[in-house]
Each structure stands twice: as structure tokens, then as C-alpha cells.
Design a protein around this motif. Structure first.
Motif, PDB file in Angstrom:
ATOM      1  N   GLN A 195       0.878  -1.166   0.000  1.00 15.08           N
ATOM      2  CA  GLN A 195       0.000   0.000   0.000  1.00 15.08           C
ATOM      3  C   GLN A 195       0.911   1.209   0.000  1.00 15.08           C
ATOM      4  O   GLN A 195       1.478   1.580   1.014  1.00 15.08           O
ATOM      5  N   GLY A 196       1.085   1.784  -1.182  1.00 15.99           N
ATOM      6  CA  GLY A 196       2.135   2.777  -1.332  1.00 15.99           C
ATOM      7  C   GLY A 196       3.471   2.057  -1.285  1.00 15.99           C
ATOM      8  O   GLY A 196       3.776   1.222  -2.127  1.00 15.99           O
ATOM      9  N   THR A 197       4.263   2.355  -0.270  1.00 18.05           N
ATOM     10  CA  THR A 197       5.532   1.645  -0.068  1.00 18.05           C
ATOM     11  C   THR A 197       5.534   0.882   1.257  1.00 18.05           C
ATOM     12  O   THR A 197       6.588   0.538   1.777  1.00 18.05           O
ATOM     13  N   THR A 198       4.349   0.606   1.783  1.00 16.80           N
ATOM     14  CA  THR A 198       4.237  -0.141   3.042  1.00 16.80           C
ATOM     15  C   THR A 198       3.791  -1.569   2.752  1.00 16.80           C
ATOM     16  O   THR A 198       2.739  -1.781   2.150  1.00 16.80           O
ATOM     17  N   PRO A 199       4.587  -2.578   3.161  1.00 17.39           N
ATOM     18  CA  PRO A 199       4.186  -3.966   2.915  1.00 17.39           C
ATOM     19  C   PRO A 199       2.950  -4.344   3.730  1.00 17.39           C
ATOM     20  O   PRO A 199       2.832  -4.013   4.902  1.00 17.39           O
ATOM     21  N   LYS A 200       2.011  -5.028   3.080  1.00 17.97           N
ATOM     22  CA  LYS A 200       0.822  -5.559   3.727  1.00 17.97           C
ATOM     23  C   LYS A 200       0.859  -7.082   3.606  1.00 17.97           C
ATOM     24  O   LYS A 200       1.109  -7.608   2.532  1.00 17.97           O
ATOM     25  N   VAL A 201       0.599  -7.772   4.722  1.00 14.17           N
ATOM     26  CA  VAL A 201       0.810  -9.221   4.785  1.00 14.17           C
ATOM     27  C   VAL A 201      -0.512  -9.949   5.019  1.00 14.17           C
ATOM     28  O   VAL A 201      -1.342  -9.503   5.811  1.00 14.17           O
ATOM     29  N   VAL A 202      -0.679 -11.069   4.328  1.00 15.33           N
ATOM     30  CA  VAL A 202      -1.767 -12.009   4.602  1.00 15.33           C
ATOM     31  C   VAL A 202      -1.125 -13.298   5.103  1.00 15.33           C
ATOM     32  O   VAL A 202      -0.340 -13.929   4.390  1.00 15.33           O
ATOM     33  N   GLN A 203      -1.453 -13.669   6.352  1.00 11.45           N
ATOM     34  CA  GLN A 203      -0.845 -14.846   6.958  1.00 11.45           C
ATOM     35  C   GLN A 203      -1.465 -16.126   6.385  1.00 11.45           C
ATOM     36  O   GLN A 203      -2.665 -16.187   6.125  1.00 11.45           O
ATOM     37  N   PRO A 204      -0.655 -17.185   6.184  1.00  9.71           N
ATOM     38  CA  PRO A 204      -1.184 -18.443   5.649  1.00  9.71           C
ATOM     39  C   PRO A 204      -2.019 -19.185   6.685  1.00  9.71           C
ATOM     40  O   PRO A 204      -1.728 -19.139   7.881  1.00  9.71           O
ATOM     41  N   LYS A 205      -3.073 -19.857   6.202  1.00  5.25           N
ATOM     42  CA  LYS A 205      -3.898 -20.686   7.079  1.00  5.25           C
ATOM     43  C   LYS A 205      -4.234 -21.988   6.360  1.00  5.25           C
ATOM     44  O   LYS A 205      -4.419 -21.999   5.139  1.00  5.25           O
ATOM     45  N   PRO A 206      -4.303 -23.097   7.114  1.00  5.62           N
ATOM     46  CA  PRO A 206      -4.628 -24.378   6.473  1.00  5.62           C
ATOM     47  C   PRO A 206      -6.094 -24.417   6.045  1.00  5.62           C
ATOM     48  O   PRO A 206      -6.920 -23.609   6.479  1.00  5.62           O
ATOM     49  N   GLY A 207      -6.395 -25.370   5.205  1.00  9.25           N
ATOM     50  CA  GLY A 207      -7.764 -25.537   4.741  1.00  9.25           C
ATOM     51  C   GLY A 207      -8.092 -26.996   4.551  1.00  9.25           C
ATOM     52  O   GLY A 207      -7.222 -27.871   4.601  1.00  9.25           O
ATOM     53  N   LEU A 208      -9.370 -27.299   4.387  1.00  7.17           N
ATOM     54  CA  LEU A 208      -9.832 -28.641   4.078  1.00  7.17           C
ATOM     55  C   LEU A 208     -10.239 -28.658   2.614  1.00  7.17           C
ATOM     56  O   LEU A 208     -11.076 -27.869   2.184  1.00  7.17           O
ATOM     57  N   ALA A 209      -9.672 -29.574   1.871  1.00  2.00           N
ATOM     58  CA  ALA A 209      -9.941 -29.597   0.439  1.00  2.00           C
ATOM     59  C   ALA A 209      -9.849 -31.020  -0.079  1.00  2.00           C
ATOM     60  O   ALA A 209      -9.360 -31.933   0.601  1.00  2.00           O
ATOM     61  N   LEU A 210     -10.354 -31.200  -1.280  1.00  2.00           N
ATOM     62  CA  LEU A 210     -10.243 -32.492  -1.952  1.00  2.00           C
ATOM     63  C   LEU A 210      -8.809 -32.739  -2.369  1.00  2.00           C
ATOM     64  O   LEU A 210      -8.126 -31.818  -2.820  1.00  2.00           O
ATOM     65  N   ASN A 211      -8.369 -33.971  -2.208  1.00  2.00           N
ATOM     66  CA  ASN A 211      -7.075 -34.389  -2.718  1.00  2.00           C
ATOM     67  C   ASN A 211      -7.333 -35.303  -3.909  1.00  2.00           C
ATOM     68  O   ASN A 211      -7.863 -36.412  -3.740  1.00  2.00           O
ATOM     69  N   PRO A 212      -7.018 -34.864  -5.136  1.00  3.90           N
ATOM     70  CA  PRO A 212      -7.379 -35.647  -6.322  1.00  3.90           C
ATOM     71  C   PRO A 212      -6.900 -37.093  -6.273  1.00  3.90           C
ATOM     72  O   PRO A 212      -7.635 -37.999  -6.670  1.00  3.90           O
ATOM     73  N   GLU A 213      -5.681 -37.335  -5.790  1.00  8.52           N
ATOM     74  CA  GLU A 213      -5.165 -38.698  -5.761  1.00  8.52           C
ATOM     75  C   GLU A 213      -5.943 -39.558  -4.765  1.00  8.52           C
ATOM     76  O   GLU A 213      -6.299 -40.708  -5.060  1.00  8.52           O
ATOM     77  N   ARG A 214      -6.211 -39.013  -3.580  1.00 10.98           N
ATOM     78  CA  ARG A 214      -6.970 -39.753  -2.571  1.00 10.98           C
ATOM     79  C   ARG A 214      -8.400 -39.984  -3.046  1.00 10.98           C
ATOM     80  O   ARG A 214      -8.958 -41.073  -2.851  1.00 10.98           O
TER      81      ARG A 214
END
Length: 616
Positions: A195-214
Motif C-alpha cells: 500500500q504505497g511503499t508499506t508492505p501488507k501481509v496475509v498470513q497463511p492458514k490451512p484448509g480442508l480440500a479435496l485431494n485428487p489422488e486420494r
């Protein structure tokens, strides 16, 4: 005849051996005495006879064993091997293949039954054929042929080989996602933006999703078992952790914009300010959530604006002009531009540093994208269409000047085969800095002064020229009310940046846009290779006639008086003929794929135009 006396071992399942009695030739039988350790029971048969008999028995056993072994090892598939309850043992691969296919044919109705699947509590049925569920017969026969079978097991044992089931993992994943709907809890991907020259961060979070191989694994199993399937959701974590994200911010994102970077070349130097760095430094996350920094040199160029013109010489593409009624190609010129790949790499390397923030840029020869030879080979040889509209006020009027300005900007443009031309994309913003002036524009159904007024007349003229050239209309927007200086229905407005006019060169030849103007007319001609006999418009009757409303405005510079005319609805059909016949095709893509030498689009256009009377 018992050979081994009363103490012989009990009967077993070994093959019975027929023994033939041996008779000595005439003459006295030789008499033998007991061997040491044997009881002396009187005269005995010669030892060699007993040995011969024993040898005969051994040979018979061996022959029987050999015959049984040959039986056990006959065929490519070990005996006792079955798939889906069908015995394939002892068969050749070809016979086993046919037998297994016959069994699958008998089960066809069952295997085609929709499979009930449940995902996160939501249940639906999936057609096996829609997701590519099938038994791979050759692979299954190969697995059966390679089944591990001990020699004894080949004689008396048995084994079951599971069929090899295949599924299209991508199609299955799409189908399961439809079942899941919006219930999936996707990962929150890590992100770093500015935002301008100020870094803005989005922290990672786990999720539940389909696993194609499984998912594929459980669906394959459930399909063969004919049982409902519950597809699990798997917890997934972004590859870049919160700790790694914080380190990336402190070691790169913040120091990157802490000071400018000096770009040095043999033609001079350019200062890259922190704001330009912030616009070009990107942190992209892939599907796994792995965050990777990079420098987007295109964004950097845009952020630097005209600064690079001091050190770069842009290449010039070959151009085409109309001379003596014939198009002539003029060779382009090579330029010198920064090696963008090296610049992005070197700039990324110095951004974490507090000192020594300098990079050396290499200017490389840059050839034009379109050479004269290439341009001459595009088949631009004749005028395919032309269209003219008229305006008033002469060239002294601001509106006329705007028409001339945009006409000069577009003149000589070459659209390559298969490419789409965007008028907004070609001219960019049409403001005061680009030479445009204030003239009447339509805003909220009224005429008001606005920069670039009159460019819609050029847009309508260009639209008609491409329309009658048979080119594909990609995007256009009729005026909110109709001007009688334009053809009904076949007209288009434009407004930066929201309203655009686009057409696609749906031919195999190049298209040249040639523009010219006088003090009262604007003309656009399309040059290419003519492929149609004619392009005409058939109109339906006007209907839904509406009368204009009278609107009173406060007198002033923004009040532009105009007379209203009736509005109406009308259909216009573009009719294209080739070889004396009207041909239609659903889209340019399918027409090109069919390989026709010509085609047309019968197109229906409808517009309701309404004009308001304003008095001041």
C-alpha cells in the motif's frame, strides 16, 4: 504287485506307475547270498534286477512329474488365477484378454450404474462414464500373468487378482467439487502486497480440500465394490509458513523500498524510486502456497514512465502506406532496449541490501516484431471495404480536431490474422495530454462538454468499415440515443476506459486500417484480400416508437441545446455472400476449423434509441 512289502509308506497322491515283470533268459538262475547285515532267507533274485526295477519306478515318477509340470506351466497366466470371479489361469494373454472383456460385458449394466458419493455430508450420484471410470483390461491381464505362484501352488493352489481400474482424476475432481459446492475451506494463501511503499501481509492458514489422488483411490475401490463412497477432505497447509513469510517481509519486502536503486547503462543512468520498486516487486503464490518473489519488468517500465526514453531506443515495426492506390510495405528499424530478464534478476538481488543498491543494465539490439518481408507476405493487396461519415463545424471545431486526432493515431494499423484490435487499447487514454479537446459528449442521456468528444463518430465509422469487410464484431456499444448522421443500429460509441470497440481479424490475411479526413468527413478503409462477394445489411421494420421527453437544464457552459427525435427498436441483419450463396457459421473459430474458404455471420442487432430535447 507290491514292490516294497508290508512296510511300504501309505498311499499318497503321487502318480501310479505301471511295472512290467522281468524274465531272465533260459538257464539256471544265479544264486546269491544275503548281503552283510541282511537275514539269510535263502536264494535271492540278483541285485541288478532289483536295481532295474527301482530305476523303472524312478523314471516313471519323473515322467509323471514332468507331465504335471508342463500342465501347471501351460499358458501365460498361472493356473488358479482369477479376476472378477473369472478363471484366467492357463490361458494365453490374448485368450485371457477376451475372457475378461466378456465378463465385463456381462457386468456392463452394473458397472454403468451411477455411483453414490458423499463429500463433507453432501451426497450425489456420478455417472462412471463421465469421470472415465473403466477397467484397464491389458493392464489387468498383465498383472494376472505376473502373479506370484509357487510351483506347488500352480498345481493345487488359487489366487485372485484385483482388476486395474483407471479414472480421469481431473474430471473426477471437477465432479466432486460440484458436489462439495462452496463447503470447501480453501487454504488462505500467504501474500505480500504494497500500500504505497508499506508492505501488507496475509498470513497463511490451512484448509480442508479435496485431494485428487486420494479421491481417485476411494472412488476406484467403491466402484468395483458397487458400494456408496465417502470421499474424504484432506487438511492442506500452504508451503510457505508464517515464520517464512515474516522472514521474507523483514529481509526483502521492507528493505526493498527503503531507498532508491540506481540503474547504470552505457547510455546513462536512471534512478528507480521506492514507489516504482513497490509497483514492480511481486510475491506470487503457486497452488501449494509457496511464495516466490520476482520483479515484473513490464510493471517497472510502466512505473518509470518516460525515464527509460533517455537510454533506450524502441524498435519500429514495418509499416504499410497506400501509394498510387496500392499498399506498399516500408521496412522497420531495430532498437536498443534493456535486457529485461537480466534486469529483473539483478534488481531482485540488490533489493535486500542497505548499501550498494546499483545494477548495471545491458542494452541489447531489439529487432522489430514485424519486418517488411513479413508484412508484404500478409496478403494486404486490395481495398475490401470503406465507410464515410460527415460532420459539421469544419476543422476549427474542437470536435472535428478530436476526430482527426484519433484518426491519425489509428491510421496505418495492421491487425495480424487471428488477432483482436481494441480501440481503447490502441489509443490509450484520450485526454488533454494526448492532444484531445473538450467537445460535447453524452452523459446520463444529455450532451455535456467533455474531453475527447467526437471520437465516437470515428468509432462508428471504423465499426462500419470492419462490419462491411466481414470481420468479426467482438465488442461494441450503441449510443444511448441515435444520431441521424449514423446508420441506424450499425453504430458504436466509446468512452475511456469502460466502453470499448473491438473487432477480430478472423481471416488468414493481414488487415490494414487506412484513415483519412477532410473538413467535413471522416473515412475508414480496410485493406486486405477480398474473400466475400458482398456484405450487405437487411433491416427489419422500426417498432416500439417512443417520443422524446423535454428536459429543462440550468443555463450555463454545461447546457447544450439539442432537438429530440423519436426513438425506436429495429433489427439489422448482416448478410454475407460467397460464390453467390449466403453462408452462415456459428463462430469464426468453428468456421476456421471447418476449413471453409469463405463464411459469413448472419447477425441480428437490436437497439432502442431515445433522444431528449434539452432547452436552456
Amino acid at each position: 504287485m507290491t514292490l516294497y512289502g508290508e512296510n511300504s509308506p501309505p498311499a499318497d497322491d503321487r502318480p501310479t506307475v505301471q511295472v512290467t515283470a522281468v524274465t531272465w533268459p533260459d538257464g539256471p538262475e544265479p544264486v546269491t547270498t544275503a548281503a552283510p547285515g541282511e537275514p539269510d532267507g535263502g536264494p535271492r533274485r540278483p541285485r541288478r534286477v532289483r536295481m532295474l526295477l527301482a530305476a523303472g519306478i524312478t523314471g516313471g515318477v519323473l515322467a509323471a512329474v514332468a507331465g504335471a509340470g508342463a500342465w501347471a506351466y501351460a499358458g501365460d497366466v498361472p493356473r488358479g488365477t482369477s479376476v472378477l470371479g473369472t478363471e484366467l489361469g492357463g490361458r494365453s494373454r490374448a485368450d485371457a484378454d477376451r475372457e475378461l472383456r466378456a465378463e465385463l460385458d456381462r457386468r456392463a449394466a452394473t458397472l454403468a450404474t451411477p455411483l453414490k458419493v458423499t463429500v463433507d455430508g453432501r451426497t450425489a450420484e456420478i455417472n462412471p462414464a463421465d469421470v472415465g471410470l473403466t477397467v484397464d483390461v491389458p493392464a489387468t491381464v498383465a498383472a494376472a500373468a505376473e502373479a506370484d505362484a509357487h510351483p506347488v501352488s500352480r498345481l493345487v493352489g488359487s489366487r485372485t487378482v484385483e482388476p486395474v481400474v483407471t479414472v480421469d482424476a481431473d474430471r473426477l475432481d471437477d465432479a466432486l467439487r460440484k458436489v462439495l459446492g462452496d463447503q470447501a475451506q480453501g487454504m488462505t494463501m500467504p501474500a505480500i502486497t504494497y500500500q504505497g511503499t508499506t508492505p501488507k501481509v496475509v498470513q497463511p492458514k490451512p484448509g480442508l480440500a479435496l485431494n485428487p489422488e486420494r479421491s481417485a483411490e476411494v472412488v476406484r475401490t467403491g466402484w468395483m465394490a458397487g458400494a456408496p463412497v465417502t470421499v474424504p477432505l484432506v487438511e492442506t497447509h500452504p508451503a510457505t509458513t508464517a515464520e517464512e513469510l515474516d522472514r521474507m517481509v523483514s529481509e526483502l519486502a521492507k528493505p526493498a523500498v527503503a531507498a532508491p536503486v540506481t540503474l547504470r547503462t552505457n547510455k546513462g543512468q536512471v534512478t528507480i524510486p521506492p514507489a516504482a520498486i513497490a509497483k514492480s516487486l511481486r510475491f506470487g503464490a503457486d497452488k501449494t502456497g509457496k511464495l516466490t518473489p520476482s520483479v515484473d519488468v513490464k510493471r517497472l517500465r510502466a512505473a518509470l514512465g518516460d525515464k527509460l526514453t533517455a537510454i533506450e531506443v524502441p524498435p519500429k515495426d514495418a509499416t504499410m502506406t497506400i501509394s498510387g492506390g496500392r499498399p506498399t510495405a516500408k521496412e522497420g528499424k531495430a532498437g536498443q532496449q534493456l535486457d529485461t530478464a537480466a534486469l529483473g534478476r539483478d534488481l531482485l538481488a540488490v533489493l535486500p541490501k542497505a548499501d550498494g543498491r546499483e545494477v548495471t543494465g545491458e542494452l541489447k539490439p531489439t529487432p522489430p516484431q514485424l519486418t517488411g518481408e513479413e508484412l508484404a507476405g500478409l496478403g494486404i493487396k486490395e481495398r475490401v471495404s470503406t465507410f464515410t461519415t460527415r460532420f459539421t463545424g469544419g476543422m476549427a471545431s474542437s470536435r472535428s480536431q478530436n476526430i482527426a486526432t484519433i484518426a491519425r493515431k489509428v491510421d496505418g494499423t495492421v491487425v495480424l490474422p487471428g488477432k483482436t484490435f481494441s480501440l481503447n487499447g490502441h489509443t490509450g487514454e484520450r485526454g488533454y495530454a494526448q492532444g484531445y479537446r473538450d467537445a460535447p459528449v453524452i452523459l446520463d442521456g444529455k450532451l455535456v462538454p467533455g474531453v475527447g468528444g467526437g471520437t465516437s463518430q470515428f468509432t462508428t465509422t471504423l465499426f462500419n468499415a470492419t462490419y462491411y469487410a466481414g470481420l468479426e464484431d467482438v465488442e461494441h456499444k450503441p449510443h444511448s440515443y441515435w444520431f441521424d448522421r449514423y446508420p441506424a443500429v450499425i453504430e458504436s460509441t466509446i468512452f475511456w476506459p469502460n466502453l470499448d470497440f473491438k473487432f477480430r481479424n478472423n481471416t488468414e490475411y493481414g488487415v490494414l486500417i487506412d484513415t483519412s479526413y477532410t473538413s467535413s468527413t471522416i473515412t475508414v478503409s480496410i485493406w486486405s484480400t477480398k474473400i466475400y462477394d458482398s456484405v450487405k445489411t437487411e433491416y427489419g421494420p422500426r417498432r416500439n416508437i417512443t417520443t422524446p421527453k423535454q428536459i429543462h437544464l440550468t443555463p450555463g457552459p454545461s447546457c447544450i441545446e439539442t432537438n429530440g427525435i423519436n426513438g425506436f427498436t429495429q433489427d439489422a441483419f448482416r448478410v454475407i455472400k460467397k460464390g453467390g450463396a449466403v453462408v452462415t457459421w456459428p463462430s469464426a473459430r468453428s468456421w476456421r476449423r471447418s476449413g471453409r474458404s469463405a463464411g459469413c455471420r448472419s447477425r441480428s442487432s437490436r437497439t432502442t434509441t431515445r433522444r431528449c430535447h434539452c432547452s436552456c
